[in-house]
Design a protein around this motif. Structure first.
Motif, PDB file in Angstrom:
ATOM      1  N   ASP A 189       0.834  -1.211   0.000  1.00 26.70           N
ATOM      2  CA  ASP A 189       0.000   0.000   0.000  1.00 26.70           C
ATOM      3  C   ASP A 189       0.861   1.250   0.000  1.00 26.70           C
ATOM      4  N   ARG A 190       0.874   1.916  -1.156  1.00 27.33           N
ATOM      5  CA  ARG A 190       1.823   3.025  -1.273  1.00 27.33           C
ATOM      6  C   ARG A 190       1.408   4.223  -0.423  1.00 27.33           C
ATOM      7  N   ASN A 191       0.143   4.291  -0.075  1.00 24.03           N
ATOM      8  CA  ASN A 191      -0.296   5.429   0.743  1.00 24.03           C
ATOM      9  C   ASN A 191       0.193   5.333   2.187  1.00 24.03           C
ATOM     10  N   CYS A 472     -10.515  -6.848  -1.175  1.00 27.16           N
ATOM     11  CA  CYS A 472     -10.032  -5.885  -0.185  1.00 27.16           C
ATOM     12  C   CYS A 472      -9.384  -4.676  -0.840  1.00 27.16           C
ATOM     13  N   ALA A 473      -9.224  -4.710  -2.154  1.00 24.64           N
ATOM     14  CA  ALA A 473      -8.522  -3.603  -2.817  1.00 24.64           C
ATOM     15  C   ALA A 473      -9.491  -2.606  -3.441  1.00 24.64           C
ATOM     16  N   ASP A 477      -4.797   0.102  -2.429  1.00 22.89           N
ATOM     17  CA  ASP A 477      -3.995  -1.074  -2.740  1.00 22.89           C
ATOM     18  C   ASP A 477      -3.984  -1.982  -1.530  1.00 22.89           C
ATOM     19  N   HIS A 478      -3.893  -3.282  -1.801  1.00 23.13           N
ATOM     20  CA  HIS A 478      -3.924  -4.254  -0.717  1.00 23.13           C
ATOM     21  C   HIS A 478      -2.691  -4.105   0.167  1.00 23.13           C
ATOM     22  N   TYR A 483      -2.236  -7.145  -4.672  1.00 22.67           N
ATOM     23  CA  TYR A 483      -3.358  -6.591  -5.425  1.00 22.67           C
ATOM     24  C   TYR A 483      -3.387  -5.069  -5.321  1.00 22.67           C
ATOM     25  N   LEU A 484      -3.562  -4.423  -6.480  1.00 17.41           N
ATOM     26  CA  LEU A 484      -3.701  -2.969  -6.499  1.00 17.41           C
ATOM     27  C   LEU A 484      -5.172  -2.613  -6.679  1.00 17.41           C
ATOM     28  N   ALA A 485      -5.506  -1.399  -6.274  1.00 14.49           N
ATOM     29  CA  ALA A 485      -6.881  -0.944  -6.494  1.00 14.49           C
ATOM     30  C   ALA A 485      -7.210  -1.036  -7.986  1.00 14.49           C
ATOM     31  N   LYS A 486      -6.246  -0.774  -8.819  1.00 15.81           N
ATOM     32  CA  LYS A 486      -6.486  -0.860 -10.263  1.00 15.81           C
ATOM     33  C   LYS A 486      -6.860  -2.286 -10.663  1.00 15.81           C
TER      34      LYS A 486
END
Lengths: 1165, 478
Positions: A189-191, A472-473, A477-478, A483-486
């Motif tokens: 999760d990049r955030n 979950c994404a 992002d997971h 898994y990414l939100a994309k």
């Protein structure tokens, strides 16, 4: 597909070819190429470009504007500038992007990083001037396949490791610690990512951080920042950071990380993301024990612990187990006898084949599948209205019975409608895409629900086939899995072409067969033609409409006004509920038997003044018998008397009653006049049977009613004809028309329309004018022949479709654009629009630029290269036959899932399954013919001590049956069970009033009659918001979301169901009846007969004594109170035997109840 | 009797794994290890679930919760949040600055105009709290209650909003607050579930449906599902002995089942089986105790009169009294649903009727608890799934999620205060905004639980009631 993962470690490049499993992390070491001669384009460079670059950077794709398949492309570069600076490798963008530490920057994007040797090759090639022979176009390399050669074993690998204990596995030992404790801040999760550190990516974890430190220095814990920080004596610096809310690492965890770094910190991709390969069978000492390869893997594990497998279960126990596992039913005594009598070799296997061939097999296997795909008979949200999709359930049962290969089963469900020449059955199977929860709630916003439905489909398909937590994404992002939100939204885009209205009733699709299709198409065409005809504008019609509008506007009064009810009640316990939307009132029964006669009292308020007549409307309603409007089995009713009172309770005199019902006639017992004759007990206004129409009773008031601003009226509706001939849905209207007032055969303009007509044409809105026109076409005399023809066609169609199958199926539409919704917020339209794609870190779907479809998705899921699908399926199958999964997290085989106890066995089964052609029966047969399966479930004390949770499978498991089997078992033992398959869902007994909290509309559960009462549990009506409570008590899920594993609770509600639910009481009394008829004359013979039927064994002496006592005691009691005996004998719908002594029957019913309540009866041995 | 069900087994394994991973101290480690050695030490000699948390995180202020759940969306503007400015602007267009870009339900695409409060307000008690004149009884406990005027939720339709209010998410299949609490800190009752749901119908016409999903245990073991005590028929499903079978005969059948099972050496040692036998005992005790629980014959006349009931008649008032009786008997979480607050139209008359249905009994419950010394450790919450728009929908109001009111009392709540505020038109919560997650966090806090530490692993994630959000609203704590 991409099957290479290239991982860099400190010195040598390690190429991981796509093979896997714990046993076989396929690590193939390659040597760094000699660094002397400059690279040759064809030999050295072209293969790298072909394998790693041109998939995205070629003519067809040119991502980032860059092509790397031609020399010009390379030199021209892309959006970010030139890819190479000839002669300056390190100064080239290509090199920079290959080496980027940020994975979002680093190339290749869709594959693991290049090996350092490959990077070195490219670097030297650019330094050398990047020579590219004229005209050469680099084409994509064919997907590399798994190498056939066995990878070096762990043992070989560990030979080089330091001898300070067993070699640690990244996947098994290390990743769980990192994932649990570190990934929240140092993961995908990049955030949330802190300090640029990722511990889920080897290349970042082992590289210099922005701070200059290195988290993991292989071989050297002391130099590794990771190790320093988890052991930092400074509380504030120690990781996990206090602010994370995580506990400190324990000593054992720290030691694991230390040793792993010391051993070289070798990384592995997560096991389930590497395609499985068939592992070799392990060697075992007791070579005579294994019956098939399953046993070799299991026995190796048992022997490693110095234990032995348990002996084979006794034959009756074994057959009981097998029968429940394969058919969901206990064996009959005859089946047990036949098995015991068969002493020839292969006797057991013959039983397996017999049960696999039974149609009961499909019914048993369907239940867990229906849990996964959340099959139900109602839509789920808000009013939870019903829908017709049971044919999908029957499709699933049939598919298992026909042994449809799992890859085809997958394709049909996800994309049956896209298959060439899709059969009716394949279209029904595509109903999978329609099984989600939907809503009919007024005020629900279409856009919001489109987002909700997309998310629902993503969660479901990804859990069913991938056991992944892609769901979950949705918002970000997971945190643990890649898994990414994309990925979430791209996966959702596969379903963007599924036609699904966001809000409203789910109308089933017609599925005519070949013989029905022409007639249906013809009538549809005719209806369409006539509708068009009706809408056609002509000058004549326009002129006629003009005149009509004027006459409408000149109407002095407003026709009928529906009165708004404020309160409703009934005399005999019928629940009368106000319906907000059309002011109608709906009658149901809350508890107890339905009252055969009743009087409804409804209070109304109205602002009308000078009312001249009242109209009682009996409205149709699909939940009523035959569609109503009455509640008797034919949908009929009798209103004995309609009384209307003023606010003071005085009766308002009425006269001139007329009605729309066919049998209305003056003077007859059933006539409109009889409903206002002052007598509440005789005949009245009646409808004998439903005819699909609404009906009206109109009665004039002798004097005008109502003068103030608000008038309160009370309608008292007496319905005393008996036999439930009461109104199911009705409402009251009033008019101020002058007398006399009659029921009108034609249609009436509403108040709204008259008001519009009164307006000047120029001041009407377009919508208003359209409404007028629409209505005019319904009444214009010029169009009467068209309307008559249209009605006739519609009636013809109604007759036709009665015989035509209907179900919710998938139909395609132009795909809706799917956007990434930032933080899952459907109001935010700033996100990028995405195309269908599978999660970025898994093999890609190759379509050559065409938009990928659901069929592509299905083929991808069941491609042999997909690392997950087969594992996910065989793991769930294992659970059915051994009580728990090899990895117990059946819903999640991602990084947070449980490490399988027998990874090699799981992989062996997965590969075997795929190579067998996804043959489900064959897989099941392999599992249940194994020696592992046949062991007794009686655990030796040592085994319980050493392996309390049976993770070694040195014994079989004993567990409580699933909800449906508990029910089916009792019905089978009693002989009540129906073997009828398929069809609309049925209603087993349910406590009255359980549905009292459903509304819009209120509904009532009618117990199914006849054979339908005794159908298998799989055919039970599944109401998502209030599922059948006797099944819920035994952990049946609501089927709102995907359930991969039902919990198995042990709660008092289960005892209450088995003791008191009429299903079980009736089963006991019918069981008792059979005991008396078939069990012989003496009590001990009868007991023996009963035990053999229920438990496939004879009662022991002690058991016979206990039940003998109960029989005697209750026999005495019932002899003294035969009335109670008769009441007991009357429970349920099954006929009460007249020829048996009711006292004896009651006493044996007590015995039968005791037996049916035994834990042993509801336990799979 | 020892109990070792699947869930316990799973729990033990969780402990094992964590213990081996080296967790200890404040977490589950130490006690869990004890439990491994001897489950009886943690799960004692009864069926009663004592909770997964070995120790509470903070000193508890409440032992139990009674949630008077007003389903349908009661209007804050007629009950707890008086807006004179809205009255002034009655029938004028709603300023677009308030509504632009906001979610909206049935008023989509319609002209939005202001709709003044339909009933006057009054100041009550020493605290002078401003409460609708429709609620004189609740007014009389003004000094006991804390009104929160700044609640916000995220779901604008009934069904998802209920799910959100109960589970902290709109997605089905997650545990409700009652299940979390039962799972976390267990129950005190020996013969009753830890989470009981009561329901009553209103007399009006807008009965929004309620789904059993609202008291579902989601992915928690199914024993933590709320048990619905029905107001008609048997209080608990399948509670009544079958036709023609006396309670004594029922007892004898249960005894025979136990004796038959115990006579088999192979079965009697199976903990799953002995647990099942103990559940039969529990079931039988419920059959005996629940009818007396719902029979108010032992309540003094003045108590009945204070609630305004005569007997268990399924009304909201009767359920309030039943809630107190359940609380006395050690039920941890009691939730009363009262429906019919969905006043899209005719709000003036209908909300007055609703208020009459609930006012007296809601206040009587608080007074009754106080008089028994139970208010101090019972948290009472009164509120619905959302509020209603300041804009008119005919002569009613639409659903509204951006600012609405609830009140709380007892169990560590500071009485006599109002917390938070909406803007001058009652649209947006602007001061001390409280989210549903905050409400959950505060509720858990009062029960002694740190909401970030009561978790359950599912789909690879440590789920919790407050998702990844939630702050304890410390300003309202006593």
């Amino acid at each position: 597909m991409r099957s290479h993962r290239v991982l860099r470690s400190a010195g040598a490049a390690i190429v991981v070819a796509g093979v896997g499993g714990a046993l076989a992390s396929a690590w193939a070491r390659t040597e760094t190429p000699a660094a002397s001669a400059p690279p040759d384009f064809a030999r050295d460079v072209q293969p790298i470009l072909a394998a790693s670059c041109v998939r995205c950077h070629r003519a067809a794709r040119a991502e980032g504007g860059l092509r790397l398949d031609t020399r010009d492309g390379l030199l021209e570069g892309g959006d970010s500038g030139g890819a190479v600076v000839r002669g300056d490798g390190k100064g080239s963008l290509l090199y920079e992007r290959l080496m980027a530490s940020d994975p979002e920057e680093r190339m290749p994007q869709r594959a693991g990083p290049l090996a350092s040797a490959q990077v070195e090759t490219l670097l030297r090639w650019i330094d050398d001037g990047a020579p590219w022979p004229d005209g050469v176009v680099v084409r994509m390399a064919p997907a590399a396949r798994t190498p056939a050669a066995a990878p070096p074993s762990r043992a070989a690998r560990s030979a080089g490791a330091r001898a300070d204990g067993p070699l640690l596995s990244f996947n098994k030992d290390v990743r769980p610690i990192l994932a649990d404790n570190c990934y929240a801040c140092h993961g995908p999760d990049r955030n949330r990512r802190q300090r640029g550190l990722r511990l889920d990516r080897e290349e970042v974890a082992k590289a210099a951080l922005p701070s200059g430190r290195v988290a993991i220095v292989p071989g050297s814990p002391e130099k590794s920042e990771l190790f320093r920080r988890i052991t930092d004596p400074d509380e504030k610096r120690r990781m996990p950071h206090v602010s994370s809310g995580k506990d400190r690492l324990g000593a054992a965890q720290i030691e694991t990380l230390r040793r792993w770094i010391e051993q070289g910190a070798e990384w592995e991709p997560h096991w389930s993301y590497i395609p499985p390969t068939r592992p070799p069978l392990p060697a075992v000492r007791r070579a005579d024990w294994p019956k098939n390869p399953v046993d070799a893997f299991v026995l190796a594990g048992i022997e490693k612990q110095g234990l032995s497998p348990s002996p084979e279960a006794a034959a009756p126990e074994l057959l009981r187990r097998l029968s429940f596992d394969l058919t969901g039913l206990p064996p009959t005594p005859d089946e047990v006898r036949a098995f015991l009598a068969d002493t020839t070799p292969g006797a057991y296997e013959r039983q397996v084949d017999r049960l696999l061939a039974s149609p009961r097999f499909g019914e048993r296997m369907a239940a867990p599948w229906l849990d996964l795909v959340r099959y139900a008979d109602s839509v789920g949200y808000h009013s939870d209205n019903s829908r017709t999709v049971w044919r999908y359930r029957d499709y699933v049962i049939g598919a298992f019975n026909r042994n449809l290969p799992f890859d085809q089963f997958t394709a049909v469900q996800l994309a049956g409608d896209l298959l060439p020449d899709a059969s009716m059955e394949q279209r029904i199977g595509s109903g999978y895409n329609r099984l989600l929860q939907t809503t009919e709630e007024g005020g629900a916003q279409p856009k919001e629900y489109r987002a909700i439905y997309l998310a629902d489909r993503v969660r479901n398909a990804s859990t069913v086939w991938l056991a992944g937590s892609l769901g979950c994404a949705q918002c970000h992002d997971h945190k643990f899995d890649p898994y990414l939100a994309k990925d979430f939204y791209s996966f959702g885009a596969f379903f963007a072409d599924v036609k699904e209205k966001p809000v409203g009733r789910r109308e089933s699709d017609y599925l005519p067969d070949e013989s029905q299709r022409p007639a249906l198409e013809a009538v549809d065409a005719e209806i369409a033609r006539l509708r068009k005809e009706l809408e056609r504008d002509t000058p004549e019609l326009a002129a006629a409409q003009d005149l009509w509008e004027k006459s409408l506007a000149s109407k002095r009064q407003y026709g009928w006004t529906v009165l708004e009810p404020v309160e409703a009640s009934s005399a005999n316990g019928t629940r009368v509920l106000l319906q907000g939307n059309d002011f109608s009132i709906i009658a149901t029964t809350a508890s107890g038997p339905k009252p055969p006669r009743d009087t409804y009292t409804v209070r109304f308020k109205t602002a009308l003044k000078g009312m001249t007549a009242f109209r009682l409307e009996a409205r149709t309603f699909e939940e009523l018998p035959k569609g109503g409007p009455g509640r008797d089995p034919e949908g009929g009713f009798v209103v004995s008397e309609l009384v209307i009172q003023d606010a003071a309770g005085r009766k308002i005199p009425l006269r001139n009653a007329t009605a729309s019902t066919p049998i209305a006639g003056p003077g007859a017992p059933f006539s409109p006049g009889a409903a206002i004759d002052g007598k509440t007990s005789d005949g009245g206004w009646a409808l004998l049977a439903a005819d699909g129409l609404e009906h009206r009773l109109v009665a004039e008031a002798v004097e005008p009613v109502g003068s103030g601003d608000e008038t309160t009226l009370t309608a008292v509706i007496h319905q005393n004809a008996g036999r439930l001939r009461t109104l199911g849905r009705f409402r009251l209207s009033a008019t101020t028309d002058p007398w006399p007032v009659r029921t009108e055969p034609g249609r009436e303009a509403t108040k709204d329309l008259i008001e519009i007509a009164a307006k000047d044409r120029a001041s009407r809105t377009k919508e208003e004018q359209d409404n007028l026109t629409k209505f005019h076409r319904q009444v214009a005399p010029e169009l009467a022949p068209v309307r008559t023809a249209l009605r006739a066609a519609e009636v013809r169609k109604a007759g036709l479709v009665e015989d035509i199958a209907q179900s919710l199926v998938t139909t395609t539409q132009e795909p809706e654009p799917v956007r990434i919704l930032p933080r899952g917020n459907w109001l935010d339209e700033s996100g990028e629009i995405v195309e269908p794609a599978v999660p970025h870190f898994l093999p890609e779907i190759e379509t050559g630029g065409r938009r990928a479809t659901r069929l592509d998705l299905a083929r991808w899921l069941t491609s042999p290269d997909n690392p997950l699908t087969a594992r996910v399926f065989v793991n769930r199958q294992w659970k059915l036959f051994f009580g728990q999964g090899l990895s117990r997290t059946l819903e999640d085989l991602g990084t947070q899932g449980e490490w399988p106890t027998h990874p090699e066995l799981l992989d062996w089964l997965a590969v075997e399954f795929v190579e067998s052609g996804w043959n489900i029966k064959r897989l099941v047969r392999t599992l249940v013919t194994s020696a592992t399966y046949r062991q007794t479930s009686r655990a030796a004390p040592e085994l319980v001590e050493r392996d309390p949770f049976n993770r070694l499978y040195a014994r079989q498991a004993r567990f409580r049956l699933d909800a449906e089997m508990v029910r089916d078992g009792a019905l089978a033992i009693s002989g009540l069970l129906s073997s009828r398959m398929g069809g609309p869902s049925v209603h087993p007994y349910q406590p009255r009033g359980y549905w009292a909290y459903l509304n819009f509309p209120p509904r009532e559960w009618d117990d199914s009659a006849g054979e339908d009462q005794y159908r298998r549990g799989i055919y039970t009506w599944w109401q998502r918001t209030f599922p059948q409570p006797s099944l819920v008590a035994f952990d049946a899920p609501s089927r709102e979301e995907c359930v991969g594993e039902r919990t198995r609770a042990n709660v008092p509600q289960q005892a209450l169901v088995l003791l008191n639910d009429p299903t079980y009481v009736e089963a006991a009394r019918v069981f008792a009846e059979r005991i008396l008829r078939e069990g012989g004359a003496r009590a001990e013979d009868r007991l023996r007969w009963a035990y053999e039927r229920a438990l496939a064994r004879a009662p022991r002496e002690e058991e016979a004594r206990i039940l003998g006592d109960l029989l005697q005691r209750h026999g005495t009691q019932y002899r003294a109170d035969p009335r109670s005996a008769r009441r007991l004998a009357g429970v349920g719908l099954a006929p009460v035997p007249r020829d048996l002594d009711v006292v004896e029957l009651a006493a044996w019913t007590s015995v039968a109840r005791a037996i049916l309540n035994l834990p042993e009866v509801i336990t799979r041995p | 009797m020892e109990i070792l069900t699947d869930d316990l087994r799973a729990m033990r394994e969780r402990f094992t794994r964590r213990a081996f991973l080296g967790r200890s101290g404040a977490g589950l480690g130490a006690l869990a290890l004890t439990a491994l050695v001897d489950p009886k030490r943690l799960w004692a000699a009864t069926d009663r679930w004592r909770g997964v948390l070995p120790a509470l995180h903070v000193p508890p202020r409440a032992k139990r919760v009674i949630h008077l759940y007003q389903a349908g969306g009661p209007s804050h503007l007629e009950l707890f949040d008086y807006k004179p400015k809205l009255a002034q602007m009655n029938d004028q267009p709603m300023p677009e600055s308030f509504t632009k870009g906001q979610p909206i339900a049935q008023l989509q695409g319609q002209k939005l105009r202001c709709f003044g409060p339909q009933h006057p307000f009054q100041r009550w008690g020493q605290s002078g709290q401003e409460i609708s004149a429709l609620l004189p009884h609740i007014g009389s406990i003004a000094d006991e209650i804390c009104i929160v005027r700044s609640l916000q939720t995220e779901q604008i339709n009934h069904d998802p909003a209920h799910t959100f209010m109960n589970t902290g998410t709109q997605i089905s299949g997650r545990p409700s607050a009652g299940s979390w609490i039962w799972y976390g800190i267990g129950a005190e009752a020996e013969d009753l579930p830890g989470f009981v749901v009561l329901t009553s119908h209103g007399r009006g016409g807008q009965m929004q449906p309620i789904a059993a999903r609202q008291w579902h245990c989601g992915f928690l073991p199914s024993r933590f599902q709320g048990v619905h005590f029905r107001s008609q028929g048997d209080a608990v499903l399948y509670l009544r002995d079958p036709e023609g079978i006396t309670h004594q005969q029922q007892r004898e059948v249960i005894d025979a089942v136990a004796a038959l099972t115990r006579s088999q050496p192979d079965w009697v040692d199976d903990p799953e089986v002995s647990a099942r036998l103990s559940q039969y005992e529990m079931a039988f005790r419920m059959q005996t105790s629940i009818p007396t629980l719902t029979d108010f014959a032992d309540e003094p006349r003045e108590v009945l009169a204070s609630y305004g009931v005569e007997r268990m008649d399924g009304s909201f008032a009767a359920n309030c009294l039943l809630a107190r009786r359940l609380a006395e008997r050690g039920v941890r979480f009691i939730q009363l649903y009262h429906r019919d607050w969905d006043h899209h139209g005719r709000i003036k008359a209908d909300i007055a009727m609703k208020a009459r249905e609930v006012d007296q009994a809601s206040a009587a419950l608080v007074k009754d608890l106080k008089q028994r010394g139970m208010l101090e450790d019972t948290l009472v919450i009164w509120g619905g799934e959302f509020g209603r728009t300041p804009m008119a929908q005919g002569d009613g109001r639409d659903h509204h999620i951006k600012g609405f009111s609830i009140w709380m009392a007892g169990g560590g709540i500071r009485g006599g205060i109002t917390h938070g505020a909406t803007d001058e038109l009652g649209y947006l919560a602007v001061e001390d905004v409280v989210s549903v997650h905050d409400l959950h966090a505060t509720m858990l806090h009062l029960l002694g639980v740190d909401h970030t530490k009561l978790t359950f692993k599912f789909l690879g994630r440590d789920f919790r009631l407050t998702d990844v959000e939630g702050h304890v609203v410390t300003q309202i704590l006593a």
